[in-house]
Design an enzyme around this catalytic site. Structure first.
Site, PDB file in Angstrom:
ATOM      1  N   TYR A   1       1.952   4.524  -2.823  1.00 43.00           N
ATOM      2  CA  TYR A   1       0.515   4.772  -2.493  1.00 43.00           C
ATOM      3  C   TYR A   1      -0.190   5.440  -3.426  1.00 43.00           C
ATOM      4  CZ  TYR A   1      -3.226   5.428   1.599  1.00 43.00           C
ATOM      5  OH  TYR A   1      -4.002   5.315   2.302  1.00 43.00           O
TER       6      TYR A   1
ATOM      7  N   GLY B   1       5.789  16.255  -2.390  1.00 45.54           N
ATOM      8  CA  GLY B   1       4.853  15.021  -1.707  1.00 45.54           C
ATOM      9  C   GLY B   1       5.682  13.517  -2.051  1.00 45.54           C
TER      10      GLY B   1
ATOM     11  N   GLY C   1       9.478   7.644  -0.748  1.00 46.71           N
ATOM     12  CA  GLY C   1      10.745   7.767  -1.513  1.00 46.71           C
ATOM     13  C   GLY C   1      10.844   6.782  -2.586  1.00 46.71           C
TER      14      GLY C   1
ATOM     15  N   ILE D   1       5.391  15.900   4.463  1.00 43.84           N
ATOM     16  CA  ILE D   1       4.788  16.569   5.768  1.00 43.84           C
ATOM     17  C   ILE D   1       4.954  15.566   6.878  1.00 43.84           C
ATOM     18  CG2 ILE D   1       3.747  18.426   4.770  1.00 43.84           C
ATOM     19  CD1 ILE D   1       1.045  16.859   5.305  1.00 43.84           C
ATOM     20  N   SER D   2       5.374  14.174   6.348  1.00 42.76           N
ATOM     21  CA  SER D   2       5.346  13.195   7.459  1.00 42.76           C
ATOM     22  C   SER D   2       6.834  12.812   8.117  1.00 42.76           C
ATOM     23  CB  SER D   2       4.685  12.008   6.863  1.00 42.76           C
ATOM     24  OG  SER D   2       4.891  10.663   7.682  1.00 42.76           O
TER      25      SER D   2
ATOM     26  N   GLN E   1       7.297   9.027   7.073  1.00 41.76           N
ATOM     27  CA  GLN E   1       7.582   8.911   5.815  1.00 41.76           C
ATOM     28  C   GLN E   1       9.121   9.202   5.454  1.00 41.76           C
ATOM     29  OE1 GLN E   1       4.734  11.057   3.377  1.00 41.76           O
ATOM     30  NE2 GLN E   1       3.473   8.896   2.983  1.00 41.76           N
TER      31      GLN E   1
ATOM     32  N   CYS F   1     -13.805   2.372  -1.962  1.00 39.98           N
ATOM     33  CA  CYS F   1     -12.772   3.245  -2.838  1.00 39.98           C
ATOM     34  C   CYS F   1     -12.803   2.372  -4.398  1.00 39.98           C
ATOM     35  CB  CYS F   1     -11.579   3.699  -2.351  1.00 39.98           C
ATOM     36  SG  CYS F   1     -11.558   4.981  -1.321  1.00 39.98           S
TER      37      CYS F   1
END
Length: 393
Positions: free
Chosen positions: A145, A183, A187, A206-207, A210, A364
């Site tokens: 990502y 972060g 993985g 922190i997810s 994930q 974006c």
């Protein structure tokens, strides 16, 4: 790029309200865009096709939030949102600041909105949205990502694998080394580094969503994942360290603390690679629409913000900008999403959500195409390498 039109614009022009008031708002917006080659109901792919005459007032009163939300609500269409965004940013067109923006700016300067207690908001709101939306958008092998590296790549999958190889080569990974990934996402880097370079990897996120995905991905490899805030890392000694696409969530108030944590957990002869997007000028705030719908507390760092926060802690060995590659990456993500959107659960991802995701990705992309946004890889060492550090390109 030839994009499939999201809608047949010609069939949607109905129930248009024509008033003298809306005509006034339109004239103001036309004047604002006069040097951009952007027209309303014009013939170009980047032109705005207005479906609701309330659009003009909504954008001028509500700023970027009004522009994005009115698109989500179907008040306007555009065949090439990326080219629209490119022209807005390249011509430095700024929508009027509303009271909500002023309030947010004041709050950011007074309070630390990226505190440890609030950091989990990012995980719950965006990264815990569901792995399915990211699987529909990202490359299937590594679920990256962040920006791909397109130097010799023919497609998104190759660009992301080349990015991972670039990171590992810049770090000079050798078998047996211990690598920390701050972060770690789903993985992908941990998998690639452990499999191809025979290193031991610890990834923090922190997810919870994930974490589950990453653990399944890396079964059988020398990899460990932990749900943890970066501030909880306390004196572990790693040979190498990465943070890829994470400092954007740290916030300017916490940059110095972030680098102190990194230094505390890296060996004296270690290497730290920081990969992040960033803007051309320092800021403490995020675009209002992006803050509401995508990243609750995301702020694009500047080069000066990064370098000043790392002073006396690290020696900057190398700085590599390949921000133009993010335009191609985001367009490729949009193409994946557009292809896979029909298979998503409509109870979770309705038409308004899909328009939101489309707007996010393509607007974006225009930001990077205009070079208003960049992508940097910083390579740091604690004390500098004798003779310098030769990094891969």
């Amino acid at each position: 790029m030839q994009e499939k039109d999201l809608t047949d614009i010609s069939t949607k022009k109905k129930n248009v309200i024509t008033t003298n008031d809306s005509a006034t708002w339109k004239r103001i917006l036309v004047d604002l865009l006069k040097n951009s080659d952007i027209q309303f109901d014009g013939p170009n792919d980047w032109d705005i096709q207005v479906m609701n005459e309330g659009f003009y007032k909504r954008v001028l009163v509500e700023g970027s939030l009004g522009l994005g939300e009115s698109y989500m609500d179907g008040w306007w269409e555009c065949k090439r949102l990326d080219l629209l965004s490119y022209r807005i940013l390249k011509n430095k067109i700024e929508l009027p600041t509303n009271w909500s923006d002023i309030f947010r700016i004041a709050i950011q300067y007074v309070y630390n909105l990226e505190s440890k207690a609030r950091a989990l908001i990012v995980g719950s709101k965006h990264y815990n949205t569901g792995n399915d939306i990211f699987e529909a958008t990202l490359d299937p092998m590594y679920m990256q990502y962040t920006c791909g590296y397109w130097k010799d790549a023919k497609n998104l999958d190759e660009s992301q694998e080349h990015k991972l190889r670039l990171v590992c080569e810049k770090l000079g990974l050798k078998p047996g080394m211990k690598l920390l990934d701050i972060g770690c996402g789903w993985g992908g880097l941990a998998y690639y580094a452990a499999k191809n370079y025979k290193v031991s990897v610890v990834g923090i996120t922190i997810s919870v969503e994930q974490l589950k995905y990453a653990e399944e991905k890396c079964k059988g490899l020398d990899v460990e994942f932990v749900v943890s805030d970066y501030r909880d890392l306390n004196g572990y000694q790693f040979d190498r360290m990465t943070s890829i696409g994470m400092i954007e969530h740290v916030g300017p108030n916490n940059y110095r603390n972030f680098f102190e944590v990194a230094r505390r957990n890296l060996k004296d002869d270690g290497i730290f690679l920081l990969h992040c997007l960033g803007g051309t000028k320092p800021t403490k705030i995020c675009d209002e629409w992006t803050a509401k719908y995508i990243f609750s507390m995301g702020v694009s760092p500047s080069i000066s913000g990064i370098t000043s926060a790392s002073e006396l802690l690290f020696n900057l060995e190398d700085l590599h900008n390949f921000g133009a590659d993010y335009d191609r990456t985001l367009v490729a993500w949009y193409e994946n999403f557009n292809k896979n959107a029909s298979s998503l659960d409509t109870s979770k991802y309705d038409d308004r959500f899909k328009r939101m995701w489309t707007y996010y990705l393509l607007m974006c992309a225009g930001g990077f195409k205009s070079r208003s946004l960049n992508l940097w890889q910083f390579v740091f060492t604690p004390h500098g390498f004798d003779g310098g550090l030769r990094v891969a390109r």
